[in-house]
Design a protein around this motif. Structure first.
Motif, PDB file in Angstrom:
ATOM      1  N   LEU A  27      17.955  13.116  -4.028  1.00  0.00           N
ATOM      2  CA  LEU A  27      18.646  12.241  -3.311  1.00  0.00           C
ATOM      3  C   LEU A  27      18.056  11.537  -2.032  1.00  0.00           C
ATOM      4  CD1 LEU A  27      22.383  12.925  -4.368  1.00  0.00           C
ATOM      5  CD2 LEU A  27      21.161  11.172  -5.501  1.00  0.00           C
ATOM      6  N   PHE A  28      17.894  12.732  -1.458  1.00  0.00           N
ATOM      7  CA  PHE A  28      17.430  12.199   0.150  1.00  0.00           C
ATOM      8  C   PHE A  28      16.119  11.718  -0.124  1.00  0.00           C
ATOM      9  CE2 PHE A  28      14.853  13.459   3.925  1.00  0.00           C
ATOM     10  CZ  PHE A  28      16.028  12.820   4.779  1.00  0.00           C
ATOM     11  N   LEU A  29      15.310  11.932  -0.912  1.00  0.00           N
ATOM     12  CA  LEU A  29      13.947  11.258  -1.108  1.00  0.00           C
ATOM     13  C   LEU A  29      14.269   9.828  -1.300  1.00  0.00           C
ATOM     14  CD1 LEU A  29      11.647  14.010  -2.689  1.00  0.00           C
ATOM     15  CD2 LEU A  29      11.555  13.144  -0.526  1.00  0.00           C
ATOM     16  N   THR A  30      14.961   9.461  -2.205  1.00  0.00           N
ATOM     17  CA  THR A  30      15.372   8.307  -2.794  1.00  0.00           C
ATOM     18  C   THR A  30      15.835   7.304  -1.618  1.00  0.00           C
ATOM     19  OG1 THR A  30      15.940   9.165  -5.121  1.00  0.00           O
ATOM     20  CG2 THR A  30      16.605   6.809  -4.481  1.00  0.00           C
ATOM     21  N   PHE A  31      16.800   8.193  -0.850  1.00  0.00           N
ATOM     22  CA  PHE A  31      17.109   7.420   0.132  1.00  0.00           C
ATOM     23  C   PHE A  31      16.268   7.119   1.263  1.00  0.00           C
ATOM     24  CE2 PHE A  31      18.539   7.853   4.555  1.00  0.00           C
ATOM     25  CZ  PHE A  31      19.715   7.241   4.807  1.00  0.00           C
ATOM     26  N   LEU A  32      15.270   8.053   1.438  1.00  0.00           N
ATOM     27  CA  LEU A  32      14.307   7.746   2.452  1.00  0.00           C
ATOM     28  C   LEU A  32      13.288   6.700   1.925  1.00  0.00           C
ATOM     29  CD1 LEU A  32      13.113   8.785   4.949  1.00  0.00           C
ATOM     30  CD2 LEU A  32      11.689  10.392   3.718  1.00  0.00           C
TER      31      LEU A  32
END
Length: 375
Positions: A2-7
């Motif tokens: 999720l964090f990678l998609t956010f970034l």
């Protein structure tokens, strides 16, 4: 994950802003003061919970850039900003649309799309090879993304067309941007250390001029802001499954433009943003604006200007201007029960290069056309 998609969403939207900010510099706007607008946008979204971010928008930059004198541009932007704050606080955005008619607003936006497309063609005339590569790769990328269902098609279109045309310019043609071609009003020092006096030398208040050109320019920007907030704001919010806070959005982007304009910075506006599709879309928009603000204030984006030719943005200007602004709004005009008002607003906006005049004429036709059998 999720964090990678956010970034990734944040990074792609920041990349989206870079060529549009290069366009702003080519039109005579300073970049460092524009960073202040992004920080105010981030604070505004934090305070209101709005998930629609604001950023550099080619339509607003092109329309305000029509005014060649810096003090006239400042006057126009200040008029638009102050009126926008009042309008948003008074919850008047939707009231103006109801009064003018949806066909008139759609026609005005379609006219702005024509103006934007003409800017792309002018840039291509000045740099034929770079502009042609940008336009061809943008159209191909846009078609592939749409036909293959690739998300964030606009962001990929911008990235591919700007990168490929710029690589050809730098690596194959072995050229660099002639900084002498940047208008004198937009030139800044490369000093990034804010504790140095040279850094603050780029923040000089420009005395605004409120003549007829500035007043008409300011009214034109107000009309464009209303149309952009409703159309782009609704699209971005719908991606996240939410309803846009139109009045809050109007206040935020108007307040953001005030300090930027006073120091000769560019206006920033509502955008169709990929951050709405990210996990935690509200925070993604805020982080994006903070990153852009930091890159502008430290001069990073300004330094990139020497490596990004203006014509490299021709492709996405065509996509945004013709495919995403002109055609959808033209369809909106033709689907309306009073299309004549929208068609006239379209033509007048394109011919005068002023959205306000287009809206006024379209509104007059909308209100009086029935008396003369026009609609």
């Amino acid at each position: 994950m999720l964090f990678l998609t956010f970034l990734l969403a944040v990074i792609l939207v920041v990349i989206n802003a870079i060529p549009q900010l290069s366009l702003a510099q080519a039109k005579g706007f300073k970049l460092k003061p524009t960073g202040l607008a992004y920080f105010i946008g981030a604070i505004g979204n934090l305070a209101t919970g709005s998930i629609v971010p604001i950023s550099a928008q080619a339509e607003t930059i092109s329309l305000s850039g029509i005014l060649k004198k810096a003090n006239e541009r400042i006057g126009a932007l200040l008029i638009a900003s102050v009126f926008g704050v009042i309008l948003g606080l008074a919850h008047g955005t939707s009231a103006i649309v109801d009064f003018a008619g949806s066909a008139t607003i759609s026609g005005m936006m379609a006219g702005v799309g024509i103006i934007l497309s003409s800017v792309a063609l002018d840039l291509t005339k000045a740099e034929k090879r770079t502009g042609a590569i940008s336009i061809i790769t943008a159209l191909v990328t846009w078609a592939v993304c749409n036909n293959c269902g690739i998300p964030n098609g606009l962001i990929w279109t911008i990235a591919v067309s700007v990168v490929l045309s710029t690589l050809d310019f730098l690596a194959i043609q072995r050229r660099r941007v002639d900084l002498a071609t940047i208008p004198a009003d937009a030139r800044e020092s490369e000093e990034w250390r804010f504790w140095k006096g040279q850094f603050w030398a780029d923040f000089k208040v420009i005395k605004p001029l409120f003549n007829i050109s500035a007043i008409l320019g300011g009214l034109s920007l107000i009309c464009l802001n209303i149309g952009s907030n409703i159309s782009f704001g609704s699209i971005t919010a719908s991606i996240a499954g939410q309803t846009p806070k139109l009045n809050a959005l109007t206040v935020i982007n108007s307040l953001a433009d005030l300090p930027s304009a006073l120091f000769g910075g560019a206006p920033i506006e509502t955008i169709i943003s990929g951050t709405a599709a990210a996990p935690w879309p509200w925070m993604a928009g805020v982080v994006m604006m903070l990153v852009c603000g930091f890159l502008l204030l430290t001069g990073v984006i300004g330094k990139l200007g020497r490596y990004i030719p203006s014509a490299s943005i021709s492709g996405f200007l065509i996509v945004i201007g013709f495919l995403l602004t002109f055609l959808p709004n033209l369809n909106g005009v033709m689907a309306d029960s009073k299309p004549v008002a929208g068609i006239i607003a379209l033509g007048v906006t394109a011919l005068t290069q002023n959205a306000f005049i287009g809206v006024v004429v379209g509104t007059i036709v909308n209100l009086s056309g029935g008396l003369f059998g026009l609609i």
